[in-house]
Design a protein around this motif. Sequence first.
Motif, PDB file in Angstrom:
ATOM      1  N   VAL A   1      51.641 -36.350   2.128  1.00  9.34           N
ATOM      2  CA  VAL A   1      53.078 -36.293   2.426  1.00  9.34           C
ATOM      3  C   VAL A   1      53.821 -35.587   1.293  1.00  9.34           C
ATOM      4  CG1 VAL A   1      55.177 -37.692   2.694  1.00  9.34           C
ATOM      5  CG2 VAL A   1      53.102 -38.284   3.970  1.00  9.34           C
ATOM      6  N   ARG A   2      53.492 -35.928   0.047  1.00 11.46           N
ATOM      7  CA  ARG A   2      54.145 -35.268  -1.092  1.00 11.46           C
ATOM      8  C   ARG A   2      53.873 -33.763  -1.093  1.00 11.46           C
ATOM      9  NH1 ARG A   2      53.137 -40.256  -3.374  1.00 11.46           N
ATOM     10  NH2 ARG A   2      51.089 -39.790  -4.228  1.00 11.46           N
ATOM     11  N   GLU A   3      52.643 -33.395  -0.782  1.00 11.05           N
ATOM     12  CA  GLU A   3      52.280 -31.969  -0.736  1.00 11.05           C
ATOM     13  C   GLU A   3      53.015 -31.262   0.410  1.00 11.05           C
ATOM     14  OE1 GLU A   3      50.345 -28.537  -2.114  1.00 11.05           O
ATOM     15  OE2 GLU A   3      50.607 -30.497  -3.043  1.00 11.05           O
ATOM     16  N   GLU A   4      53.113 -31.917   1.565  1.00  5.40           N
ATOM     17  CA  GLU A   4      53.853 -31.331   2.689  1.00  5.40           C
ATOM     18  C   GLU A   4      55.315 -31.125   2.305  1.00  5.40           C
ATOM     19  OE1 GLU A   4      51.155 -33.211   6.335  1.00  5.40           O
ATOM     20  OE2 GLU A   4      53.003 -34.235   5.728  1.00  5.40           O
ATOM     21  N   GLU A   5      55.898 -32.108   1.625  1.00  8.06           N
ATOM     22  CA  GLU A   5      57.291 -31.980   1.176  1.00  8.06           C
ATOM     23  C   GLU A   5      57.433 -30.824   0.190  1.00  8.06           C
ATOM     24  OE1 GLU A   5      57.869 -35.929  -0.381  1.00  8.06           O
ATOM     25  OE2 GLU A   5      58.742 -36.652   1.499  1.00  8.06           O
ATOM     26  N   ARG A   6      56.521 -30.755  -0.754  1.00  2.91           N
ATOM     27  CA  ARG A   6      56.570 -29.710  -1.788  1.00  2.91           C
ATOM     28  C   ARG A   6      56.456 -28.316  -1.180  1.00  2.91           C
ATOM     29  NH1 ARG A   6      53.476 -26.730  -5.005  1.00  2.91           N
ATOM     30  NH2 ARG A   6      51.459 -27.389  -4.228  1.00  2.91           N
TER      31      ARG A   6
ATOM     32  N   LEU B   1      56.575 -28.030   4.460  1.00  3.86           N
ATOM     33  CA  LEU B   1      55.899 -28.148   5.760  1.00  3.86           C
ATOM     34  C   LEU B   1      56.435 -29.347   6.529  1.00  3.86           C
ATOM     35  CD1 LEU B   1      52.262 -27.549   4.459  1.00  3.86           C
ATOM     36  CD2 LEU B   1      53.673 -25.941   5.762  1.00  3.86           C
ATOM     37  N   PRO B   2      56.243 -29.352   7.839  1.00  5.86           N
ATOM     38  CA  PRO B   2      56.617 -30.553   8.606  1.00  5.86           C
ATOM     39  C   PRO B   2      55.837 -31.760   8.073  1.00  5.86           C
ATOM     40  CG  PRO B   2      56.061 -28.731  10.074  1.00  5.86           C
ATOM     41  CD  PRO B   2      55.684 -28.304   8.691  1.00  5.86           C
ATOM     42  N   ILE B   3      56.530 -32.878   7.936  1.00  9.09           N
ATOM     43  CA  ILE B   3      55.924 -34.093   7.405  1.00  9.09           C
ATOM     44  C   ILE B   3      55.175 -34.813   8.531  1.00  9.09           C
ATOM     45  CG2 ILE B   3      56.399 -36.307   6.272  1.00  9.09           C
ATOM     46  CD1 ILE B   3      57.080 -33.781   4.603  1.00  9.09           C
ATOM     47  N   THR B   4      53.961 -35.248   8.230  1.00  5.50           N
ATOM     48  CA  THR B   4      53.181 -36.040   9.181  1.00  5.50           C
ATOM     49  C   THR B   4      53.798 -37.441   9.210  1.00  5.50           C
ATOM     50  OG1 THR B   4      51.230 -34.754   8.561  1.00  5.50           O
ATOM     51  CG2 THR B   4      50.859 -36.805   9.793  1.00  5.50           C
ATOM     52  N   SER B   5      54.552 -37.732  10.269  1.00  2.99           N
ATOM     53  CA  SER B   5      55.427 -38.909  10.288  1.00  2.99           C
ATOM     54  C   SER B   5      54.686 -40.235  10.128  1.00  2.99           C
ATOM     55  CB  SER B   5      56.260 -38.928  11.573  1.00  2.99           C
ATOM     56  OG  SER B   5      55.421 -39.002  12.701  1.00  2.99           O
ATOM     57  N   PHE B   6      53.504 -40.380  10.697  1.00  2.00           N
ATOM     58  CA  PHE B   6      52.838 -41.673  10.606  1.00  2.00           C
ATOM     59  C   PHE B   6      52.251 -41.937   9.215  1.00  2.00           C
ATOM     60  CE2 PHE B   6      49.273 -39.013  11.875  1.00  2.00           C
ATOM     61  CZ  PHE B   6      48.208 -39.534  11.162  1.00  2.00           C
TER      62      PHE B   6
END
Length: 124
Positions: free
Chosen positions: A54-59, A62-67
């Motif tokens: 999630v942190r990498e997606e935010e950085r 990218l779309p965050i994997t919600s679950f």
Amino acid sequence: MIQVTFFANSVSQDDKKLICVAIVHTCDLYAPAKSKEQSLIWNNKINQEFMNQVREEEREGLPITSFLVGLDNMKIRAKNETSFIEFIVMPLWKSLNEFFDGKLEELITNCENNKQYWKGMLEN
């Protein structure tokens, strides 16, 4: 080509492959089938990896994997784990246990105990 020798000759090659895939996939979901102590160790490692994702997606924007969001909150983690064990892990292990004539019953019991542990976390 997968060579399987413990199947009866009457089992088709496609069915043999399907069974092998089911075994491999089920074994990939082994952490909830371990003892509670071992399961919790693996749960922490896996969830740390998810939180890092999630942190990498935010950085990366990218779309965050919600679950995967909020897994540092034990109530959210407990809800996810309870559902994961009940609806994904247990059906796979129960099917595999049936295929192996009940020889995996200890793992089914571990899954059930771990599910109850996480349900208890939700209630507290």
